[in-house]
Write a protein that holds these residues in place. Sequence first.
Motif, mmCIF file in Angstrom:
data_model
loop_
_atom_site.group_PDB
_atom_site.id
_atom_site.type_symbol
_atom_site.label_atom_id
_atom_site.label_comp_id
_atom_site.label_asym_id
_atom_site.label_seq_id
_atom_site.Cartn_x
_atom_site.Cartn_y
_atom_site.Cartn_z
ATOM 1 N N HIS A 307 83.449 44.504 -0.813
ATOM 2 C CA HIS A 307 84.423 43.607 -0.188
ATOM 3 C C HIS A 307 84.380 42.196 -0.758
ATOM 4 O O HIS A 307 85.372 41.488 -0.742
ATOM 5 C CB HIS A 307 84.240 43.582 1.331
ATOM 6 C CG HIS A 307 83.167 42.655 1.797
ATOM 7 N ND1 HIS A 307 81.848 42.997 1.797
ATOM 8 C CD2 HIS A 307 83.228 41.387 2.245
ATOM 9 C CE1 HIS A 307 81.130 41.977 2.234
ATOM 10 N NE2 HIS A 307 81.935 40.989 2.516
ATOM 11 N N PHE A 308 83.216 41.809 -1.293
ATOM 12 C CA PHE A 308 83.116 40.465 -1.875
ATOM 13 C C PHE A 308 84.152 40.258 -2.972
ATOM 14 O O PHE A 308 84.683 39.172 -3.144
ATOM 15 C CB PHE A 308 81.743 40.266 -2.515
ATOM 16 C CG PHE A 308 80.613 40.328 -1.542
ATOM 17 C CD1 PHE A 308 80.466 39.324 -0.604
ATOM 18 C CD2 PHE A 308 79.727 41.381 -1.554
ATOM 19 C CE1 PHE A 308 79.421 39.370 0.300
ATOM 20 C CE2 PHE A 308 78.687 41.433 -0.657
ATOM 21 C CZ PHE A 308 78.526 40.431 0.284
ATOM 22 N N GLY A 311 87.980 40.313 -1.312
ATOM 23 C CA GLY A 311 88.400 39.280 -0.357
ATOM 24 C C GLY A 311 89.271 38.220 -1.014
ATOM 25 O O GLY A 311 88.878 37.629 -2.008
ATOM 26 N N GLY A 312 90.453 38.007 -0.456
ATOM 27 C CA GLY A 312 91.315 36.938 -0.945
ATOM 28 C C GLY A 312 92.067 37.236 -2.226
ATOM 29 O O GLY A 312 92.866 36.427 -2.676
ATOM 30 N N LEU A 334 90.219 46.005 2.713
ATOM 31 C CA LEU A 334 89.089 45.418 1.991
ATOM 32 C C LEU A 334 89.242 43.908 1.835
ATOM 33 O O LEU A 334 88.450 43.271 1.153
ATOM 34 C CB LEU A 334 88.945 46.074 0.618
ATOM 35 C CG LEU A 334 88.272 47.442 0.670
ATOM 36 C CD1 LEU A 334 88.547 48.227 -0.594
ATOM 37 C CD2 LEU A 334 86.777 47.299 0.871
ATOM 38 N N GLY A 335 90.267 43.354 2.447
ATOM 39 C CA GLY A 335 90.405 41.901 2.447
ATOM 40 C C GLY A 335 91.318 41.344 1.369
ATOM 41 O O GLY A 335 91.461 40.141 1.239
ATOM 42 N N LYS B 442 86.792 33.423 3.959
ATOM 43 C CA LYS B 442 87.191 34.685 3.335
ATOM 44 C C LYS B 442 86.297 35.823 3.834
ATOM 45 O O LYS B 442 86.770 36.905 4.164
ATOM 46 C CB LYS B 442 87.067 34.544 1.817
ATOM 47 C CG LYS B 442 88.116 35.266 1.038
ATOM 48 C CD LYS B 442 88.254 34.684 -0.348
ATOM 49 C CE LYS B 442 87.268 35.274 -1.318
ATOM 50 N NZ LYS B 442 87.441 34.761 -2.682
ATOM 51 N N ASN B 446 87.582 38.868 6.546
ATOM 52 C CA ASN B 446 87.837 40.136 5.858
ATOM 53 C C ASN B 446 87.924 41.290 6.864
ATOM 54 O O ASN B 446 86.995 41.508 7.635
ATOM 55 C CB ASN B 446 86.726 40.422 4.848
ATOM 56 C CG ASN B 446 87.155 41.475 3.843
ATOM 57 O OD1 ASN B 446 87.742 42.486 4.206
ATOM 58 N ND2 ASN B 446 86.876 41.227 2.580
ATOM 59 N N PRO B 447 89.032 42.000 6.862
ATOM 60 C CA PRO B 447 89.185 43.080 7.848
ATOM 61 C C PRO B 447 88.201 44.231 7.641
ATOM 62 O O PRO B 447 88.129 45.133 8.464
ATOM 63 C CB PRO B 447 90.626 43.555 7.645
ATOM 64 C CG PRO B 447 91.096 42.958 6.387
ATOM 65 C CD PRO B 447 90.197 41.842 5.992
ATOM 66 N N VAL B 448 87.450 44.184 6.567
ATOM 67 C CA VAL B 448 86.520 45.274 6.287
ATOM 68 C C VAL B 448 85.503 45.414 7.418
ATOM 69 O O VAL B 448 85.041 46.514 7.719
ATOM 70 C CB VAL B 448 85.817 45.052 4.926
ATOM 71 C CG1 VAL B 448 84.647 44.102 5.036
ATOM 72 C CG2 VAL B 448 85.356 46.385 4.347
#
Lengths: 457, 560
Positions: A307-308, A311-312, A334-335, B442, B446-448
């Motif tokens: 996810h890092f 994200g964004g 996963l953002g 962020k 995060n929806p994760v």
Amino acid sequence: MAKVTHSQKACTVNPLKMSQPIGSALAFMGIKNCMPLFHGSQGCTSFGLVLFVRHFKEAIPLQTTAMSEVATVLGGLENVEQAIVTIANRQKPSIIGISSTGVTETKGDDVDGYLKLIREKHPELDHIALVYVSTPDFKDAFQDGWAKTVTRMIEQLVDPVPADAARDPAKVNLLPGAHVTPGDLDELRDLIEAFGLEPVILPDLSGSLDGHVPDDFTPTTIGGIGLEEIAAMGRAQHTIAVGEQMRPAAEAMEKKTGIPYTLFDRLTGLEVNDDFIALLAGLSGRPVPNKIKRQRSQLVDAMLDGHFHFGGKRVAIGAEPDLLWTLSSWFRELGAEVAAAVTTTESPLLERIATAEVLIGDLEDLEKRAADCDLLVTHSHGRQAAERLAIPFYRIGIPMFDRLGAAHQTIVGYRGTRNLIFEIGNMFIASGHEPNPETWSLPEETGHVGEKALAAH
Amino acid sequence: MSSLSSKIQDVFNEPGCGKNQGKSEKERKKGCTKQLQPGGAAGGCAFDGAKIALQPITDVAHLVHGPIACEGNSWDNRGSKSSGSNLWRTGFTTDINETDVVFGGEKRLYKSVKEIIEKYDPPAVFVYQTCVPAMIGDDIDAVCKAASKKFGKPVIPVNSPGFVGPKNLGNKLAGEAILDHVIGTEEPEYTTPYDINIIGEYNLSGELWQVKPLLDELGIRILCCISGDAKYHDVACSHRAKAAMMVCSKSMINIARKMEERYGIPFFEGSFYGIEDTSEALREISRLLIERGAPAELMERTEALIAREEARAWAGIEPYKQRLAGKKVLLITGGVKSWSVVAALQEAGLEVVGTSVKKSTKEDKDRIKELMGEDAHMIDDMSPREMYKMLKEAKADIMLSGGRSQFVALKAKMPWLDINQERHHAYMGYVGMVELVKEIDKALSNPVWEQVRKRAPWEETTWEERADAAIAAEAAALAADPALAKAQRRSARICKCKAVDRGTIEDAILEHGLDSVEAVTERTHAGSGCTGCTGTIAGILDSIEDWRPGSVDEPAKQAA
């Protein structure tokens, strides 16, 4: 959530969309000993054939009624008849799948009527199934052609069963959408079989276009689901459909046989697969096998690790509605943000996509909207746009002609989702921008007074 | 006494280190070397520390003299950035073999230096000594001297075999190597009254470049950053700076102090983490430069720049402040970063529920108390299980730490952000602060998290629930049984080096009426090892009213 808009352009530039007939032909390719036949001019067939050859890197069975100018004006009965007789004599298929094209639909050929006449005239062809689907090129898109064809096959080839008939508790029907690859089918089959259930897949590309070396040459399709198996589908205990496009097919199955169905609008992601596995556990009455529990746990871990990098991130996707829905929902989980979404045809899913606008348009539209994105996701034709935009490019969908293994790309199930995280996460990692001394320089207008002070010495 | 051990003694005698000066002569000899507990130690060695400290010098060849493990297993694991040469990223090692171990590796080392100079022609070669050649007696100083003479190029010995101590000692030995062999050996083309050194900054993720534009605008020249994005020539000329800023006292205080001693370069310790700290550091740099002859108007320009850039940073943070208000952060990091990051996070409206102080000095801790209040939850040392419990109990929304503890957070399905050296984002200066806030936002949004915390439909209990239940059952058992709680409290291992439990310390305090950490150490030996537990001992002394037998609070405190 999303506003669905249509491109207002007169001219489509770099098309994303592919035609209905080839979607239809691909569906027929998942049937054993089948010859797909385009009722149209020769070119309609040859383009589709080349496209599939480049994508699957396999021999593709596809025939044409080879409509000439005169035949087109006068009507195609003779061409259809001749084509069927020729195919029956030469390739000896069990089924001929006939898809109309733009040219014969414009003329308005009554192919159903033709087939009735041909049946009367040629009783020696009784053993060959003839399935006709109307798929004009000028309407709808690839996945619609596929969906219509599967629905038509169910209506025509599945034996009707009374709603209260005895069922085989081990049998489960699986109706995959056009975006489900042979690799995906293998994964779904494994998952279903892990519960002791027996999947009956219509159509089954995993047997025909999964890139294996066949034992002997056949001019028709190799592998795939046989006609007897299709006929017997009414005795399964449940139908699982994958992709919103398959709803009419699942409904047709229920109408004809009384089998209840469950539709999964996607099978990429954690939660959707939880639902899928829970359904299988329920249908089979068996506990979830440890292997699958482990795969789930691995996916959770991949999501945590991955996810890092998501994200964004801003992602631009060009895909048919069901694939677009699958990918955009997954990216969102996963953002990442779906910053641009372009698709080919209408679907009730489009307005549910978490993005401002879903455009029914082309790759030029996608390129324009992807200007400040971190990733472009579409089929191989997007590669030039990605090059111009200088952003990484993930290939998915049909056609994928400039990479190997298109048929085996697997994104369903816990395992497929996990792999997709790694593949795309790695692309994000690889495209990370290295900082340089100018990365954080101050805005120009602030004026560098200090330079003068320094220069004085 | 060998040159290496005398060098180590010299480093231990560091007058710039307050902690060191607080010790007796005898204690000082033992140094700050943490006596690592066999079976309970994880962390880098002196070689690692030396390599970390010097490797960011970008244009020299860093040659590791030793078996393949030392360089082979560790190269290319740090994200320093270079504005020029990338030679520092090339892994050079002598990769010594059995024959070398038996007959000595000096010849191979000499030949390696020769090959490097022939093939890469770097301005200098740094040679790192490791354990095995040190044991067999390879004299790298002699080899470097000979090679240097033969090839007409500086070949610098960095004498820091892993077994002499931990990473931190290696940082200092690296400093000694460049003090002895590099600094002051060349002259800059020109000097200005605005020349500074930055010491102990490694330009990880290019962070230096978040600050350099500020200095550029003020006309302040970084004569040399030791060692981030440095070139050999810069380091060699760095003795001509007018002032220095020391970013990390833990790693390079000896360089800062000895340069002050030898070349009269005053220094201060500052931080570029956090908006206020950045401003403070800029002011301090200007102040020192003015003291050393720069025009006084520099301060006016500095203030103007600070005002403008702070405003820009606040404007950058503003959109996040509302989203982050009241969000709780658990901070697990080391040393100087703990307080500077606390300040930075508070600026963004986040609440810091706990911070680790494992590597912090007393001043660092005081600073934290100042920022977080007297009740600051400071964590000395923490097992992963305790960390998990802490995450749960403090109900932190996110954990910020180095990579090694990330999995405690991630497996507990908690958002986590890497703020240590392996991180990919740069968090320095005004822009870095905005970046940090952006990254936290962020991670939190995060929806994760919602996804991964979902229980599988077929699962009856999750491992988190089982862990929570075990923790709750333990707490309940202790609450119900004061004797058990007391036994539990007393059995806690306080000093890991000397294996002293809390009961022993409590008894000693009561029996002998002890009132200082030193007295406790004298009696029980607790705290005479790595000294990491002295904070905890102080805590026991401070809370005597709570645990002394007969104290009214005792049962309640025990339950807690």
